[in-house]
Design a protein around this motif. Structure first.
Motif, mmCIF file in Angstrom:
data_model
loop_
_atom_site.group_PDB
_atom_site.id
_atom_site.type_symbol
_atom_site.label_atom_id
_atom_site.label_comp_id
_atom_site.label_asym_id
_atom_site.label_seq_id
_atom_site.Cartn_x
_atom_site.Cartn_y
_atom_site.Cartn_z
ATOM 1 N N HIS A 162 19.372 -32.782 -14.676
ATOM 2 C CA HIS A 162 19.397 -34.118 -15.261
ATOM 3 C C HIS A 162 20.805 -34.419 -15.776
ATOM 4 O O HIS A 162 21.286 -33.778 -16.710
ATOM 5 C CB HIS A 162 18.382 -34.195 -16.407
ATOM 6 N N GLU A 163 21.454 -35.394 -15.181
ATOM 7 C CA GLU A 163 22.813 -35.785 -15.578
ATOM 8 C C GLU A 163 22.708 -36.935 -16.589
ATOM 9 O O GLU A 163 23.065 -38.068 -16.319
ATOM 10 C CB GLU A 163 23.611 -36.204 -14.343
ATOM 11 N N PHE A 164 22.212 -36.616 -17.783
ATOM 12 C CA PHE A 164 21.879 -37.663 -18.748
ATOM 13 C C PHE A 164 23.107 -38.388 -19.294
ATOM 14 O O PHE A 164 22.984 -39.461 -19.890
ATOM 15 C CB PHE A 164 21.052 -37.083 -19.902
ATOM 16 N N GLN A 165 24.305 -37.840 -19.095
ATOM 17 C CA GLN A 165 25.526 -38.518 -19.545
ATOM 18 C C GLN A 165 26.161 -39.365 -18.446
ATOM 19 O O GLN A 165 27.251 -39.892 -18.632
ATOM 20 C CB GLN A 165 26.533 -37.492 -20.062
ATOM 21 N N ASN A 166 25.459 -39.525 -17.334
ATOM 22 C CA ASN A 166 25.966 -40.365 -16.252
ATOM 23 C C ASN A 166 26.077 -41.810 -16.755
ATOM 24 O O ASN A 166 25.082 -42.397 -17.178
ATOM 25 C CB ASN A 166 25.009 -40.291 -15.061
ATOM 26 N N PRO A 167 27.276 -42.397 -16.747
ATOM 27 C CA PRO A 167 27.443 -43.752 -17.309
ATOM 28 C C PRO A 167 26.769 -44.843 -16.486
ATOM 29 O O PRO A 167 26.556 -45.954 -16.981
ATOM 30 C CB PRO A 167 28.967 -43.941 -17.315
ATOM 31 N N TYR A 168 26.403 -44.542 -15.235
ATOM 32 C CA TYR A 168 25.782 -45.529 -14.370
ATOM 33 C C TYR A 168 24.260 -45.417 -14.353
ATOM 34 O O TYR A 168 23.565 -46.402 -14.099
ATOM 35 C CB TYR A 168 26.324 -45.395 -12.938
ATOM 36 N N ASP A 169 23.746 -44.219 -14.598
ATOM 37 C CA ASP A 169 22.300 -44.020 -14.586
ATOM 38 C C ASP A 169 21.971 -42.774 -15.408
ATOM 39 O O ASP A 169 22.173 -41.650 -14.956
ATOM 40 C CB ASP A 169 21.783 -43.849 -13.152
ATOM 41 N N ALA A 170 21.475 -42.983 -16.608
ATOM 42 C CA ALA A 170 21.181 -41.868 -17.515
ATOM 43 C C ALA A 170 20.024 -41.004 -17.040
ATOM 44 O O ALA A 170 19.789 -39.932 -17.592
ATOM 45 C CB ALA A 170 20.885 -42.397 -18.914
ATOM 46 N N GLN A 171 19.311 -41.454 -16.003
ATOM 47 C CA GLN A 171 18.218 -40.658 -15.452
ATOM 48 C C GLN A 171 18.611 -39.923 -14.177
ATOM 49 O O GLN A 171 17.759 -39.302 -13.529
ATOM 50 C CB GLN A 171 17.003 -41.548 -15.169
ATOM 51 N N ALA A 172 19.867 -39.972 -13.799
ATOM 52 C CA ALA A 172 20.315 -39.383 -12.540
ATOM 53 C C ALA A 172 19.963 -37.900 -12.453
ATOM 54 O O ALA A 172 20.114 -37.147 -13.421
ATOM 55 C CB ALA A 172 21.824 -39.573 -12.381
ATOM 56 N N LEU A 173 19.493 -37.490 -11.284
ATOM 57 C CA LEU A 173 19.217 -36.081 -11.003
ATOM 58 C C LEU A 173 20.169 -35.626 -9.908
ATOM 59 O O LEU A 173 20.153 -36.153 -8.790
ATOM 60 C CB LEU A 173 17.766 -35.888 -10.546
ATOM 61 N N ILE A 174 21.011 -34.654 -10.252
ATOM 62 C CA ILE A 174 21.962 -34.143 -9.271
ATOM 63 C C ILE A 174 21.379 -32.909 -8.581
ATOM 64 O O ILE A 174 20.516 -32.219 -9.116
ATOM 65 C CB ILE A 174 23.317 -33.788 -9.924
ATOM 66 N N LEU A 175 21.881 -32.658 -7.370
ATOM 67 C CA LEU A 175 21.498 -31.487 -6.592
ATOM 68 C C LEU A 175 22.616 -30.463 -6.682
ATOM 69 O O LEU A 175 23.774 -30.773 -6.381
ATOM 70 C CB LEU A 175 21.261 -31.880 -5.130
ATOM 71 N N ASN A 176 22.273 -29.247 -7.097
ATOM 72 C CA ASN A 176 23.251 -28.180 -7.278
ATOM 73 C C ASN A 176 22.940 -26.995 -6.379
ATOM 74 O O ASN A 176 21.772 -26.729 -6.051
ATOM 75 C CB ASN A 176 23.236 -27.679 -8.729
ATOM 76 N N THR A 177 23.979 -26.255 -6.024
ATOM 77 C CA THR A 177 23.808 -25.003 -5.293
ATOM 78 C C THR A 177 23.865 -23.835 -6.278
ATOM 79 O O THR A 177 24.252 -23.995 -7.444
ATOM 80 C CB THR A 177 24.919 -24.814 -4.250
ATOM 81 N N GLU A 178 23.489 -22.673 -5.785
ATOM 82 C CA GLU A 178 23.520 -21.484 -6.638
ATOM 83 C C GLU A 178 24.939 -21.163 -7.093
ATOM 84 O O GLU A 178 25.139 -20.622 -8.195
ATOM 85 C CB GLU A 178 22.929 -20.287 -5.885
ATOM 86 N N ASP A 179 25.933 -21.520 -6.255
ATOM 87 C CA ASP A 179 27.329 -21.267 -6.636
ATOM 88 C C ASP A 179 27.970 -22.506 -7.271
ATOM 89 O O ASP A 179 29.181 -22.684 -7.244
ATOM 90 C CB ASP A 179 28.152 -20.772 -5.440
ATOM 91 N N HIS A 180 27.116 -23.373 -7.844
ATOM 92 C CA HIS A 180 27.547 -24.448 -8.751
ATOM 93 C C HIS A 180 28.329 -25.585 -8.093
ATOM 94 O O HIS A 180 29.199 -26.177 -8.713
ATOM 95 C CB HIS A 180 28.374 -23.859 -9.908
ATOM 96 N N TYR A 181 27.990 -25.895 -6.862
ATOM 97 C CA TYR A 181 28.521 -27.101 -6.234
ATOM 98 C C TYR A 181 27.509 -28.227 -6.427
ATOM 99 O O TYR A 181 26.311 -28.030 -6.254
ATOM 100 C CB TYR A 181 28.749 -26.897 -4.741
ATOM 101 N N ILE A 182 27.987 -29.411 -6.772
ATOM 102 C CA ILE A 182 27.151 -30.605 -6.769
ATOM 103 C C ILE A 182 27.180 -31.173 -5.358
ATOM 104 O O ILE A 182 28.250 -31.472 -4.823
ATOM 105 C CB ILE A 182 27.663 -31.647 -7.781
ATOM 106 N N VAL A 183 25.997 -31.299 -4.750
ATOM 107 C CA VAL A 183 25.938 -31.696 -3.340
ATOM 108 C C VAL A 183 25.152 -32.994 -3.150
ATOM 109 O O VAL A 183 24.538 -33.226 -2.109
ATOM 110 C CB VAL A 183 25.342 -30.562 -2.480
ATOM 111 N N GLY A 184 25.163 -33.838 -4.171
ATOM 112 C CA GLY A 184 24.545 -35.146 -4.035
ATOM 113 C C GLY A 184 23.528 -35.427 -5.117
ATOM 114 O O GLY A 184 23.417 -34.695 -6.105
ATOM 115 N N TYR A 185 22.788 -36.506 -4.901
ATOM 116 C CA TYR A 185 21.819 -36.993 -5.880
ATOM 117 C C TYR A 185 20.456 -37.204 -5.235
ATOM 118 O O TYR A 185 20.359 -37.574 -4.061
ATOM 119 C CB TYR A 185 22.288 -38.332 -6.469
#
Length: 260
Positions: A162-185
């Protein structure tokens, strides 16, 4: 591949960019039926949503033996030379031509409007159901993240955060990899259901279903699958936003009588 019986229609406000579930399409094998859902009331109140020209009355049930144009126009023509490739991107067998199946997997999004479709999944014999979606927001990611996506293997595990500090959407859910890459929403139109799953503490897993490597378009690059272990006290998309706006289906307006 099991054909979905129900698709939801989502609308994005072009100003706020928020998504609302506004309608429901069902198919019983003979007749297609469209109704607006309770979510349209929130879209009206918050973003002044106006009924779609194809479905101008909120309190009607629309029926047709043919797929309504607003949905049919989101299907790629089978005569196009890249049709087989497109089916491969969706990870659908090439001999599967059911429009409900294709719309459910592709999302039916077009650059020319603000609509998308997504399926209401059915629980299988193992007590599970699955949601498929293409990762959103890839064009905003750094090149290292895109390169990580291009290296994915089918079945690789992903994590939602949950990317609750996202200034565009406080409900944004990001997709992460085990090695900590953000690979989208996760698509915004699925967020209400995702938070319901989290609230009910249901077991869910996110995996890479397929990667369509360059030169495939970024919007079809990363196909993800969410697997949910269902429970007896929760049904998929049972939130009131997804329920028909009208109580009962006494009045019906054949689609052939409308100016679409």
């Amino acid at each position: 591949m099991k054909t979905p019986k129900t698709l939801f229609l989502a609308w994005q406000d072009p100003i706020s960019r928020y998504w609302f579930s506004i309608g429901r399409l069902t198919f019983d094998g003979r007749v297609y039926q469209f109704v607006y859902t309770q979510g349209v009331k929130e879209a009206e109140a918050k973003c002044a949503f106006q009924p779609l020209s194809s479905f101008p009355y909120l309190d009607e049930v629309y029926t047709s033996t043919q797929l309504f144009p607003v949905f049919a126009n989101r299907l790629m023509s089978r005569s196009r030379p890249d049709y087989s490739s497109f089916m491969e991107w969706l990870n659908i067998p090439k001999d599967e031509h059911d429009p409900m199946t294709i719309l459910a997997r592709s999302g039916g999004e077009r650059e020319t409007d603000t609509l998308a479709v997504f399926p209401c999944p059915e629980i299988d014999a193992q007590g599970q159901y699955h949601l498929y979606f293409f990762s959103h927001g890839l064009r905003h990611l750094p090149s290292c993240a895109i390169e990580r996506i291009n290296q994915f293997e089918s079945g690789e595990k992903l994590w939602l955060a949950h990317e609750f500090q996202n200034p565009y959407d406080a409900q944004a859910l990001i997709l992460n990899t085990e090695d900590h890459y953000i690979v989208g929403y996760c698509p915004r139109y699925l967020l209400a259901e995702m938070f319901e799953l989290i609230r009910h503490k249901l077991n869910l897993e996110v995996q890479v279903e397929r990667v369509n490597k360059p030169p495939k378009p970024l919007q079809f690059r990363l196909l993800c699958k969410i697997t949910v272990q269902a429970s007896h006290d929760y049904h998929p998309f049972s939130n009131p936003h997804y329920q028909p706006l009208i109580a009962g289906f006494a009045r019906s307006r054949p689609h052939s009588q409308l100016n679409c």
